[in-house]
Design a protein around this motif. Structure first.
Motif, short mmCIF file in Angstrom:
data_model
loop_
_atom_site.label_atom_id
_atom_site.label_comp_id
_atom_site.label_asym_id
_atom_site.label_seq_id
_atom_site.Cartn_x
_atom_site.Cartn_y
_atom_site.Cartn_z
N ASP A 57 0.85 -1.19 0.00
CA ASP A 57 0.00 0.00 0.00
C ASP A 57 0.89 1.24 0.00
N ILE A 58 0.81 2.03 -1.06
CA ILE A 58 1.65 3.22 -1.19
C ILE A 58 0.85 4.52 -1.02
N ALA A 59 -0.42 4.42 -0.63
CA ALA A 59 -1.27 5.61 -0.53
C ALA A 59 -0.71 6.64 0.45
N SER A 60 -0.16 6.21 1.56
CA SER A 60 0.34 7.14 2.57
C SER A 60 1.67 7.77 2.17
N LYS A 61 2.33 7.21 1.17
CA LYS A 61 3.64 7.73 0.73
C LYS A 61 3.51 8.98 -0.14
N PHE A 62 2.36 9.15 -0.75
CA PHE A 62 2.14 10.28 -1.66
C PHE A 62 0.83 10.97 -1.27
N LYS A 63 0.91 12.17 -0.76
CA LYS A 63 -0.26 12.92 -0.26
C LYS A 63 -1.26 13.27 -1.36
N PHE A 64 -0.81 13.32 -2.62
CA PHE A 64 -1.74 13.71 -3.68
C PHE A 64 -2.86 12.68 -3.87
N PHE A 65 -2.69 11.45 -3.40
CA PHE A 65 -3.76 10.46 -3.52
C PHE A 65 -4.99 10.85 -2.72
N GLU A 66 -4.82 11.65 -1.67
CA GLU A 66 -5.96 12.10 -0.86
C GLU A 66 -6.93 12.98 -1.64
N THR A 67 -6.47 13.57 -2.74
CA THR A 67 -7.30 14.49 -3.52
C THR A 67 -8.13 13.79 -4.59
N PHE A 68 -7.91 12.51 -4.82
CA PHE A 68 -8.64 11.74 -5.81
C PHE A 68 -10.05 11.47 -5.29
N LYS A 69 -11.07 11.77 -6.04
CA LYS A 69 -12.47 11.58 -5.61
C LYS A 69 -13.28 10.94 -6.74
N LEU A 70 -14.25 10.15 -6.32
CA LEU A 70 -15.18 9.49 -7.24
C LEU A 70 -16.55 9.62 -6.62
N THR A 71 -17.51 10.16 -7.35
CA THR A 71 -18.88 10.28 -6.86
C THR A 71 -19.78 9.43 -7.75
N ILE A 72 -20.50 8.51 -7.11
CA ILE A 72 -21.43 7.65 -7.83
C ILE A 72 -22.83 8.22 -7.64
N HIS A 73 -23.54 8.45 -8.75
CA HIS A 73 -24.89 9.01 -8.72
C HIS A 73 -25.91 7.89 -8.93
N PHE A 74 -26.97 7.89 -8.12
CA PHE A 74 -28.01 6.87 -8.19
C PHE A 74 -29.33 7.49 -8.61
N ASP A 76 -33.34 5.83 -9.13
CA ASP A 76 -34.19 4.64 -9.01
C ASP A 76 -33.40 3.42 -8.53
N SER A 77 -32.55 3.63 -7.53
CA SER A 77 -31.73 2.58 -6.90
C SER A 77 -30.71 1.94 -7.83
N LYS A 78 -30.42 2.58 -8.95
CA LYS A 78 -29.41 2.07 -9.88
C LYS A 78 -28.38 3.15 -10.14
N ILE A 79 -27.17 2.74 -10.40
CA ILE A 79 -26.13 3.70 -10.75
C ILE A 79 -26.48 4.31 -12.09
N SER A 80 -26.47 5.64 -12.13
CA SER A 80 -26.84 6.33 -13.37
C SER A 80 -25.73 7.25 -13.87
N GLY A 81 -24.76 7.55 -13.02
CA GLY A 81 -23.69 8.43 -13.45
C GLY A 81 -22.54 8.42 -12.47
N VAL A 82 -21.45 9.02 -12.91
CA VAL A 82 -20.26 9.12 -12.08
C VAL A 82 -19.59 10.47 -12.36
N THR A 83 -19.02 11.04 -11.32
CA THR A 83 -18.19 12.23 -11.46
C THR A 83 -16.82 11.86 -10.96
N ILE A 98 -11.66 10.78 -19.74
CA ILE A 98 -12.99 10.85 -19.14
C ILE A 98 -13.44 12.31 -19.20
N PRO A 99 -14.62 12.57 -19.72
CA PRO A 99 -15.11 13.94 -19.76
C PRO A 99 -15.24 14.51 -18.35
N SER A 100 -15.09 15.80 -18.22
CA SER A 100 -15.25 16.43 -16.91
C SER A 100 -16.74 16.51 -16.57
#
Length: 155
Positions: A57-74, A76-83, A98-100
Motif C-alpha cells: 500500500d503506497i497511498a500514505s507515501k504520496f499525499k496527492f492520492f488524498e485528492t482523488f475523488k469518485l462520486t457515484i450518482h443513483f 431509481d436505486s441504480k447507478i446512473s452516473g459518475v463524477t 474521461i469527460p469532466s
C-alpha cells in the motif's frame, strides 16, 4: 444405518448447493439510495510486482492520492452516473479520456467482477467486487501493476 447416513449426506449437499448463489455475493447491495450520491475517496493504492505479489500500500507515501475523488450518482436505486476528480494526482489511471463533470454510466452486473461502464462505450471506469470499487492501472514501468481501492467518505 448406512441408508440414513447417505440420505443425510445427500440432503446436506443439496441444501448447501441451494444456499450458495455466487451471483448474489458479487452484485451490488440493494441497500443503496434510491436517488442521491455517494462520494468515494482512496482507501488504498496497491503496488504489485513479481516479488510483492500481495502488493504494497503506497497511498500514505504520496499525499496527492488524498485528492482523488469518485462520486457515484443513483437514480431509481441504480447507478446512473459518475463524477471523476483526479485532484492533484499527476497521472490518470485510464488509457482514455474521461469527460469532466457528470458522466452517464451503468453497473454491468453480467460481468464478474461487476463493471462500472460509461454508457454507450466499452470503457470501464471501475470494478465492483467484494463490496468495493477498484481501478487497476499501469504506469510507465511494465513490471509494476497498481490498483486503487475506494471507501465511502459520506460520513
Amino acid at each position: 444405518m448406512k441408508k440414513n447416513i447417505l440420505i443425510v449426506a445427500i440432503a446436506s449437499l443439496l441444501f448447501s448447493l441451494s444456499a450458495c448463489d455466487t451471483d448474489d455475493r458479487v452484485k451490488m447491495s440493494d441497500n443503496y439510495p434510491t436517488d442521491g450520491d455517494i462520494n468515494y475517496g482512496i482507501r488504498q493504492v496497491m503496488q504489485y510486482d513479481e516479488v510483492n505479489i500481495n502488493g504494497i500500500d503506497i497511498a500514505s507515501k504520496f499525499k496527492f492520492f488524498e485528492t482523488f475523488k469518485l462520486t457515484i450518482h443513483f437514480t431509481d436505486s441504480k447507478i446512473s452516473g459518475v463524477t471523476f476528480t483526479n485532484g492533484e494526482v499527476p497521472f490518470s489511471p485510464y488509457n482514455f479520456e474521461i469527460p469532466s463533470g457528470r458522466v452517464d454510466c451503468y453497473l454491468d452486473t453480467e460481468a464478474l467482477p461487476n463493471e462500472l461502464r460509461i454508457t454507450g462505450t466499452e470503457h470501464v471506469i471501475a470494478y465492483y467486487q467484494n463490496g468495493e470499487f477498484s481501478i487497476p492501472f499501469k504506469l510507465d514501468c511494465h513490471s509494476l501493476d497498481y490498483k486503487y481501492t475506494f471507501k465511502s467518505i459520506n460520513q
